[in-house]
Design a protein around this motif. Structure first.
Motif, PDB file in Angstrom:
ATOM      1  N   ASN A 254      -4.243  41.615  50.782  1.00 40.94           N
ATOM      2  CA  ASN A 254      -4.770  39.850  51.246  1.00 40.94           C
ATOM      3  C   ASN A 254      -5.819  40.233  52.191  1.00 40.94           C
ATOM      4  OD1 ASN A 254      -4.865  37.323  51.967  1.00 40.94           O
ATOM      5  ND2 ASN A 254      -2.650  37.133  52.045  1.00 40.94           N
ATOM      6  N   PRO A 255      -6.952  39.488  51.604  1.00 38.35           N
ATOM      7  CA  PRO A 255      -8.386  39.666  52.507  1.00 38.35           C
ATOM      8  C   PRO A 255      -8.026  38.767  53.735  1.00 38.35           C
ATOM      9  CG  PRO A 255      -8.717  39.045  50.053  1.00 38.35           C
ATOM     10  CD  PRO A 255      -7.210  38.983  50.536  1.00 38.35           C
ATOM     11  N   LEU A 256      -7.187  37.993  53.991  1.00 41.30           N
ATOM     12  CA  LEU A 256      -6.801  37.110  55.072  1.00 41.30           C
ATOM     13  C   LEU A 256      -6.133  37.973  56.340  1.00 41.30           C
ATOM     14  CD1 LEU A 256      -5.259  33.831  53.401  1.00 41.30           C
ATOM     15  CD2 LEU A 256      -7.939  34.305  53.941  1.00 41.30           C
ATOM     16  N   TYR A 257      -5.605  39.285  55.829  1.00 45.91           N
ATOM     17  CA  TYR A 257      -5.318  39.918  57.176  1.00 45.91           C
ATOM     18  C   TYR A 257      -6.291  40.665  57.919  1.00 45.91           C
ATOM     19  CZ  TYR A 257      -0.812  40.731  54.262  1.00 45.91           C
ATOM     20  OH  TYR A 257       0.558  40.461  53.647  1.00 45.91           O
ATOM     21  N   THR A 258      -5.593  40.679  59.135  1.00 39.59           N
ATOM     22  CA  THR A 258      -6.353  41.214  60.216  1.00 39.59           C
ATOM     23  C   THR A 258      -6.448  42.792  60.149  1.00 39.59           C
ATOM     24  OG1 THR A 258      -4.701  41.584  61.626  1.00 39.59           O
ATOM     25  CG2 THR A 258      -5.960  39.424  61.787  1.00 39.59           C
ATOM     26  N   ASP A 259      -7.080  43.716  60.878  1.00 33.59           N
ATOM     27  CA  ASP A 259      -7.079  45.196  60.581  1.00 33.59           C
ATOM     28  C   ASP A 259      -5.637  45.300  60.830  1.00 33.59           C
ATOM     29  OD1 ASP A 259      -9.557  45.063  59.901  1.00 33.59           O
ATOM     30  OD2 ASP A 259     -10.355  45.897  61.762  1.00 33.59           O
ATOM     31  N   ALA A 260      -5.008  44.909  62.058  1.00 35.32           N
ATOM     32  CA  ALA A 260      -3.649  45.307  62.414  1.00 35.32           C
ATOM     33  C   ALA A 260      -2.755  44.952  61.204  1.00 35.32           C
ATOM     34  CB  ALA A 260      -3.443  44.749  63.794  1.00 35.32           C
ATOM     35  N   GLU A 261      -2.923  43.861  60.699  1.00 35.07           N
ATOM     36  CA  GLU A 261      -1.935  43.517  59.611  1.00 35.07           C
ATOM     37  C   GLU A 261      -2.064  44.611  58.413  1.00 35.07           C
ATOM     38  OE1 GLU A 261      -1.314  38.920  60.561  1.00 35.07           O
ATOM     39  OE2 GLU A 261      -3.050  39.637  59.329  1.00 35.07           O
ATOM     40  N   ASP A 271       7.903  45.876  59.541  1.00 29.82           N
ATOM     41  CA  ASP A 271       8.044  44.889  58.188  1.00 29.82           C
ATOM     42  C   ASP A 271       7.032  43.976  58.448  1.00 29.82           C
ATOM     43  OD1 ASP A 271      10.393  46.026  57.109  1.00 29.82           O
ATOM     44  OD2 ASP A 271      11.690  44.719  58.498  1.00 29.82           O
ATOM     45  N   ALA A 272       6.552  43.347  57.326  1.00 27.86           N
ATOM     46  CA  ALA A 272       5.707  42.186  57.283  1.00 27.86           C
ATOM     47  C   ALA A 272       6.051  41.131  58.443  1.00 27.86           C
ATOM     48  CB  ALA A 272       5.494  41.642  55.937  1.00 27.86           C
ATOM     49  N   THR A 273       5.175  40.472  59.150  1.00 30.39           N
ATOM     50  CA  THR A 273       5.532  39.454  59.981  1.00 30.39           C
ATOM     51  C   THR A 273       5.207  38.129  59.112  1.00 30.39           C
ATOM     52  OG1 THR A 273       3.212  38.981  60.700  1.00 30.39           O
ATOM     53  CG2 THR A 273       4.089  40.570  61.934  1.00 30.39           C
ATOM     54  N   SER A 274       5.898  37.137  59.918  1.00 35.66           N
ATOM     55  CA  SER A 274       6.064  35.629  59.565  1.00 35.66           C
ATOM     56  C   SER A 274       4.712  35.046  59.392  1.00 35.66           C
ATOM     57  CB  SER A 274       6.674  34.761  60.579  1.00 35.66           C
ATOM     58  OG  SER A 274       6.059  34.732  61.728  1.00 35.66           O
ATOM     59  N   GLY A 275       3.665  35.733  60.120  1.00 34.77           N
ATOM     60  CA  GLY A 275       2.154  35.356  59.950  1.00 34.77           C
ATOM     61  C   GLY A 275       1.555  35.941  58.662  1.00 34.77           C
ATOM     62  N   MET A 276       2.007  37.242  58.257  1.00 33.16           N
ATOM     63  CA  MET A 276       1.413  37.601  57.211  1.00 33.16           C
ATOM     64  C   MET A 276       2.023  36.946  55.901  1.00 33.16           C
ATOM     65  SD  MET A 276       2.104  41.642  58.241  1.00 33.16           S
ATOM     66  CE  MET A 276       1.712  42.534  56.784  1.00 33.16           C
ATOM     67  N   ALA A 277       3.440  36.526  56.102  1.00 32.04           N
ATOM     68  CA  ALA A 277       4.008  35.965  54.820  1.00 32.04           C
ATOM     69  C   ALA A 277       3.195  34.429  54.550  1.00 32.04           C
ATOM     70  CB  ALA A 277       5.498  35.675  55.143  1.00 32.04           C
ATOM     71  N   TRP A 278       2.850  33.822  55.752  1.00 30.48           N
ATOM     72  CA  TRP A 278       2.064  32.447  55.543  1.00 30.48           C
ATOM     73  C   TRP A 278       0.755  32.870  54.951  1.00 30.48           C
ATOM     74  CZ3 TRP A 278      -2.475  31.282  58.387  1.00 30.48           C
ATOM     75  CH2 TRP A 278      -2.912  30.169  58.281  1.00 30.48           C
ATOM     76  N   LYS A 279       0.080  33.899  55.506  1.00 32.98           N
ATOM     77  CA  LYS A 279      -1.060  34.323  54.888  1.00 32.98           C
ATOM     78  C   LYS A 279      -0.895  34.777  53.382  1.00 32.98           C
ATOM     79  CE  LYS A 279      -3.622  35.743  59.136  1.00 32.98           C
ATOM     80  NZ  LYS A 279      -4.426  36.991  59.701  1.00 32.98           N
ATOM     81  N   ASP A 280       0.232  35.274  52.821  1.00 32.07           N
ATOM     82  CA  ASP A 280       0.363  35.646  51.570  1.00 32.07           C
ATOM     83  C   ASP A 280       0.328  34.026  50.589  1.00 32.07           C
ATOM     84  OD1 ASP A 280       0.232  38.036  51.973  1.00 32.07           O
ATOM     85  OD2 ASP A 280       2.259  38.385  52.141  1.00 32.07           O
ATOM     86  N   ASP A 281       1.255  33.245  51.166  1.00 29.80           N
ATOM     87  CA  ASP A 281       1.452  31.775  50.739  1.00 29.80           C
ATOM     88  C   ASP A 281      -0.219  31.230  50.584  1.00 29.80           C
ATOM     89  OD1 ASP A 281       4.063  32.308  50.500  1.00 29.80           O
ATOM     90  OD2 ASP A 281       4.585  31.316  52.122  1.00 29.80           O
TER      91      ASP A 281
END
Length: 305
Positions: A254-261, A271-281
């Motif tokens: 996902n190009p919206l991820y930060t380097d840490a993600e 595990d994936a964070t809630s912020g990562m799940a939001w970015k996936d959506d």
């Protein structure tokens, strides 16, 4: 802030959601999972392989890392890009010259009938079709897409996925080619050796020299297509395809991820964070389409010429 895109050639302005804080672009990370890879173009290693009678699994001499050449990777990706363009109703720039020494007399003409146009026939000034733009290869113009070697290491802590690296294990396979004639009773004919990489998990880092939305759209669509058709012979990666090598599970991180993600994706303890799940959506429901629609517009405009 998200980077600025060149959209002057498109019929509409690009409209990204206001809540996007950053994009990995101009870098794009392709996540790869490959049980067995036999590139064929060679593997550069940083250590010699110990012989079978001296092999010890915990010996540093056997913890062999190295690099996979970008050439088989680039050809695999280009094949996916060509398929996407052809499905969209366009044609792809043929990788070979019309006057090449082909083994079959009418192979070039059959390619042109199967969804290609003659190499360079699309060029108007510096610009051509999107395949010409991304991969270059003629007219002294470098492709807009930088494809790097893929560095690998069997030691997880030495792998940096932000640099396009992967955890993988190098081996030299030595096999005997035996006669199939029943009268020979399986007599060995010759020895064959092959360099392979197994259980590869990591990223392949791509970079764009120019940011046009259709470039991103084509790469995203191509990787999805290659993943969905990974078991098809002509879309496998590298050589030894008859032995199951080169079946690739691939996805664009996902190009919206930060380097840490991005690092978190490959951290087995997290595990994936809630912020990562939001970015996936967000990517799936709106942002991804902002790159795919310009790709279709570009294909349509080329076909009208």
């Amino acid at each position: 802030m998200p980077p600025a895109f060149d959209t002057e050639h498109l019929d509409h302005e690009m409209s990204l959601p206001d809540d996007i804080e950053n994009l990995t672009l101009p870098d794009l990370y392709v996540g790869l999972e490959i049980p067995l890879l036999a590139p064929g173009d060679g593997i550069v290693t940083d250590r010699h392989h110990a012989s079978a009678d001296r092999y010890e699994a915990d010996d540093p001499q056997n913890q062999i890392g190295g690099m996979v050449s970008p050439f088989p990777l680039s050809g695999w990706l280009r094949h996916g890009c060509e398929r996407v363009l052809q499905i969209a109703g366009g044609t792809a720039c043929h990788p070979g010259a019309a006057n090449g020494d082909y083994m079959l007399e009418d192979v070039y003409e059959r390619d042109l009938d199967a969804g290609y146009h003659e190499k360079g026939s699309c060029v108007d000034g510096d610009a051509g079709c999107v395949i010409y733009d991304l991969f270059g290869g003629f007219n002294d113009r470098a492709g807009r897409l930088v494809r790097r070697p893929l560095r690998f290491s069997p030691i997880r802590r030495q792998v940096d996925v932000l640099q396009g690296e992967a955890e993988a294990h190098y081996r030299q396979l030595n096999t005997q080619v035996r006669s199939r004639n029943s009268e020979d009773d399986g007599q060995p004919l010759r020895m064959a050796s092959r360099d392979v990489v197994g259980n590869l998990v990591g990223t392949w880092k791509l970079s764009l020299r120019e940011l046009k939305p259709e470039y991103v759209g084509l790469l995203v669509e191509a990787v999805d297509y290659l993943d969905a058709h990974s078991d098809e012979f002509e879309l496998q990666l590298g050589g030894a395809r008859n032995f199951g090598a080169g079946m690739v599970d691939a996805r664009v991180i996902n190009p919206l991820y930060t380097d840490a993600e991005i690092k978190r994706v490959y951290n087995r303890a997290q595990d994936a964070t809630s912020g990562m799940a939001w970015k996936d959506d967000l990517w799936r429901e709106s942002v991804r389409q902002q790159f795919v629609v310009p790709l279709q517009e570009r294909v349509n405009s080329m076909e009208e010429l």
